[in-house]
Design a protein around this motif. Structure first.
Motif, PDB file in Angstrom:
ATOM      1  N   ASN A 167      39.036  35.755   6.752  1.00 30.31           N
ATOM      2  CA  ASN A 167      39.172  34.299   6.717  1.00 30.31           C
ATOM      3  C   ASN A 167      38.560  33.631   7.940  1.00 30.31           C
ATOM      4  N   LYS A 168      37.812  34.405   8.737  1.00 26.76           N
ATOM      5  CA  LYS A 168      37.134  33.857   9.908  1.00 26.76           C
ATOM      6  C   LYS A 168      35.662  34.257   9.873  1.00 26.76           C
ATOM      7  N   PRO A 169      34.769  33.338  10.225  1.00 27.06           N
ATOM      8  CA  PRO A 169      33.341  33.689  10.279  1.00 27.06           C
ATOM      9  C   PRO A 169      32.978  34.315  11.613  1.00 27.06           C
ATOM     10  N   ILE A 170      31.828  34.981  11.647  1.00 30.43           N
ATOM     11  CA  ILE A 170      31.214  35.405  12.902  1.00 30.43           C
ATOM     12  C   ILE A 170      29.811  34.826  12.917  1.00 30.43           C
ATOM     13  N   ASN A 171      29.532  33.968  13.874  1.00 32.57           N
ATOM     14  CA  ASN A 171      28.227  33.336  13.968  1.00 32.57           C
ATOM     15  C   ASN A 171      27.162  34.366  14.331  1.00 32.57           C
ATOM     16  N   THR A 172      26.072  34.401  13.558  1.00 33.36           N
ATOM     17  CA  THR A 172      25.037  35.418  13.755  1.00 33.36           C
ATOM     18  C   THR A 172      24.413  35.333  15.147  1.00 33.36           C
ATOM     19  N   LEU A 173      24.081  34.131  15.600  1.00 32.18           N
ATOM     20  CA  LEU A 173      23.454  33.988  16.917  1.00 32.18           C
ATOM     21  C   LEU A 173      24.410  34.412  18.021  1.00 32.18           C
ATOM     22  N   LYS A 174      25.682  34.021  17.885  1.00 33.08           N
ATOM     23  CA  LYS A 174      26.670  34.425  18.884  1.00 33.08           C
ATOM     24  C   LYS A 174      26.877  35.926  18.855  1.00 33.08           C
ATOM     25  N   ALA A 175      26.851  36.507  17.654  1.00 33.21           N
ATOM     26  CA  ALA A 175      27.057  37.946  17.528  1.00 33.21           C
ATOM     27  C   ALA A 175      25.972  38.728  18.246  1.00 33.21           C
ATOM     28  N   ARG A 176      24.753  38.202  18.259  1.00 37.03           N
ATOM     29  CA  ARG A 176      23.658  38.903  18.957  1.00 37.03           C
ATOM     30  C   ARG A 176      23.862  38.900  20.469  1.00 37.03           C
ATOM     31  N   THR A 177      24.541  37.885  20.984  1.00 37.90           N
ATOM     32  CA  THR A 177      24.784  37.848  22.436  1.00 37.90           C
ATOM     33  C   THR A 177      25.790  38.905  22.874  1.00 37.90           C
ATOM     34  N   LEU A 178      26.529  39.468  21.928  1.00 36.42           N
ATOM     35  CA  LEU A 178      27.524  40.491  22.249  1.00 36.42           C
ATOM     36  C   LEU A 178      26.905  41.865  22.440  1.00 36.42           C
ATOM     37  N   LEU A 179      25.642  42.005  22.040  1.00 42.18           N
ATOM     38  CA  LEU A 179      25.004  43.315  22.054  1.00 42.18           C
ATOM     39  C   LEU A 179      24.441  43.653  23.433  1.00 42.18           C
ATOM     40  N   PRO A 180      24.344  44.939  23.768  1.00 46.22           N
ATOM     41  CA  PRO A 180      23.755  45.339  25.058  1.00 46.22           C
ATOM     42  C   PRO A 180      22.304  44.876  25.167  1.00 46.22           C
ATOM     43  N   LYS A 181      21.857  44.653  26.392  1.00 43.53           N
ATOM     44  CA  LYS A 181      20.458  44.263  26.609  1.00 43.53           C
ATOM     45  C   LYS A 181      19.529  45.472  26.557  1.00 43.53           C
ATOM     46  N   SER A 182      20.079  46.667  26.708  1.00 41.25           N
ATOM     47  CA  SER A 182      19.285  47.884  26.618  1.00 41.25           C
ATOM     48  C   SER A 182      20.173  49.010  26.095  1.00 41.25           C
ATOM     49  N   TYR A 183      19.515  50.055  25.577  1.00 37.80           N
ATOM     50  CA  TYR A 183      20.226  51.195  25.021  1.00 37.80           C
ATOM     51  C   TYR A 183      19.709  52.472  25.676  1.00 37.80           C
ATOM     52  N   SER A 184      20.588  53.439  25.802  1.00 38.06           N
ATOM     53  CA  SER A 184      20.179  54.715  26.373  1.00 38.06           C
ATOM     54  C   SER A 184      19.278  55.460  25.393  1.00 38.06           C
ATOM     55  N   LYS A 185      18.493  56.365  25.932  1.00 40.32           N
ATOM     56  CA  LYS A 185      17.635  57.201  25.086  1.00 40.32           C
ATOM     57  C   LYS A 185      18.483  57.976  24.088  1.00 40.32           C
ATOM     58  N   GLU A 186      19.631  58.468  24.524  1.00 39.55           N
ATOM     59  CA  GLU A 186      20.518  59.235  23.648  1.00 39.55           C
ATOM     60  C   GLU A 186      20.977  58.390  22.455  1.00 39.55           C
ATOM     61  N   ASN A 187      21.391  57.152  22.734  1.00 32.16           N
ATOM     62  CA  ASN A 187      21.875  56.302  21.646  1.00 32.16           C
ATOM     63  C   ASN A 187      20.740  55.839  20.738  1.00 32.16           C
ATOM     64  N   ALA A 188      19.562  55.635  21.313  1.00 32.02           N
ATOM     65  CA  ALA A 188      18.411  55.248  20.492  1.00 32.02           C
ATOM     66  C   ALA A 188      18.054  56.374  19.518  1.00 32.02           C
ATOM     67  N   ILE A 189      18.039  57.612  20.022  1.00 33.72           N
ATOM     68  CA  ILE A 189      17.738  58.754  19.153  1.00 33.72           C
ATOM     69  C   ILE A 189      18.830  58.918  18.098  1.00 33.72           C
ATOM     70  N   TYR A 190      20.077  58.702  18.501  1.00 34.96           N
ATOM     71  CA  TYR A 190      21.197  58.795  17.559  1.00 34.96           C
ATOM     72  C   TYR A 190      20.989  57.836  16.386  1.00 34.96           C
TER      73      TYR A 190
END
Length: 293
Positions: A167-190
């Motif tokens: 019953n609550k929305p999540i704004n797409t643009l706001k949701a992107r701000t929650l993400l890390p600015k970079s990812y480790s090589k391990e997580n990228a390969i995963y």
């Protein structure tokens, strides 16, 4: 003339901005030339007066119709909306795709779905929602030189989609701000390996593989923390026999896939556990954009 576009679920776990599928929940628009411009909305958004005065569909439609015909013409638009807004089910992609298709039809110009898809890329830079909205089915897509390249898989009727809509929305643009600015090589390969496995499972119809393949380290946990109940939705869906259960787009809807014979039981458990959420059992859509003249 009636044009309809299905709802979509994108990302599908590890396939960030690249994987998506269509479900049989449609927005329709009917339109015809008129002496006066008018907009009527029925269903989702009908009680939102701003949609009539600041309508994304009309803006995109006019841009394309004026470009194609070099003239102005008033139309009467009637929208029949079933796709919830700001819930991660591709409502904006449905608007974009239907507006572009409608403008070409109104101008008397027949274009391919691929052309419409590439036009849609101007308004939605990621192909994961717009591709299944146009093509239907399951799609793996990427963008090269301002064009969408994709592969499509027809989804069988013995599978069902179960969407749990909070019953609550999540704004797409706001949701992107929650993400890390970079990812480790391990997580990228995963995520690369799990995305590849997800695509392989869909195309080989190895549905039992999806629970493992759909694991993600890029976006789901960060976004789900905004609405912690979503962790319980996913846990219950898997415990009840779901083949996969992932955040739909950026949320807040949660998408689960199940065999037809298991879908009612899974949906009922979710309804009982989350009485304030809407739970729908849907067929998958293999048609995508549909134009009825």
């Amino acid at each position: 003339m009636t044009i309809s576009v299905p709802a979509t679920s994108a990302n599908l776990g590890p396939g960030f901005d690249s994987l998506g599928l269509a479900v049989d929940l449609r927005n329709e628009v009917e339109f015809h030339p008129s002496k006066f411009f008018s907009v009527s909305i029925k269903g989702e958004g009908e009680n939102n007066p701003r949609l009539k005065g600041n309508n994304l569909f009309v803006s995109i439609f006019n841009d394309h119709y004026n470009r194609l015909t070099q003239k102005k013409q008033n139309f009467k638009f009637t929208f029949y909306n079933q796709i919830p807004m700001s819930r991660g089910l591709g409502s904006s992609s449905a608007v974009i795709v239907s507006a572009i298709a409608s403008a070409h039809e109104a101008a008397g110009i027949r274009v391919s779905k691929r052309r419409i898809l590439n036009h849609a890329l101007f308004y939605e830079s990621h192909p994961d929602n717009i591709t299944p909205a146009v093509m239907g089915g399951f799609n793996a897509a990427t963008v090269e030189k301002n064009k969408v390249f994709s592969q499509r898989k027809h989804l069988p009727t013995y599978l069902k989609a179960i969407v749990t809509i909070p019953n609550k929305p999540i704004n797409t643009l706001k949701a992107r701000t929650l993400l890390p600015k970079s990812y480790s090589k391990e997580n990228a390969i995963y995520n690369l390996s799990h995305t590849a496995l997800t695509v392989g499972a869909f195309f080989n119809e190895d549905w039992e593989m999806l629970k493992l393949a759909a694991q993600d380290r890029f976006h789901q946990k960060a976004r789900m923390k905004v609405l912690p109940e979503l962790f319980s939705v996913q846990k219950l869906a898997y415990e009840s026999g779901a083949l996969m259960s992932t955040l739909s787009g950026s949320g807040s809807t949660f998408f689960s896939m199940a065999y037809d014979e298991d879908s009612a039981m899974i949906a009922n458990k979710l309804k009982q556990k989350f009485p304030d959420f809407i739970v729908k059992t849907l067929d998958f859509d293999n048609n995508g954009l549909v134009i009825e003249r």
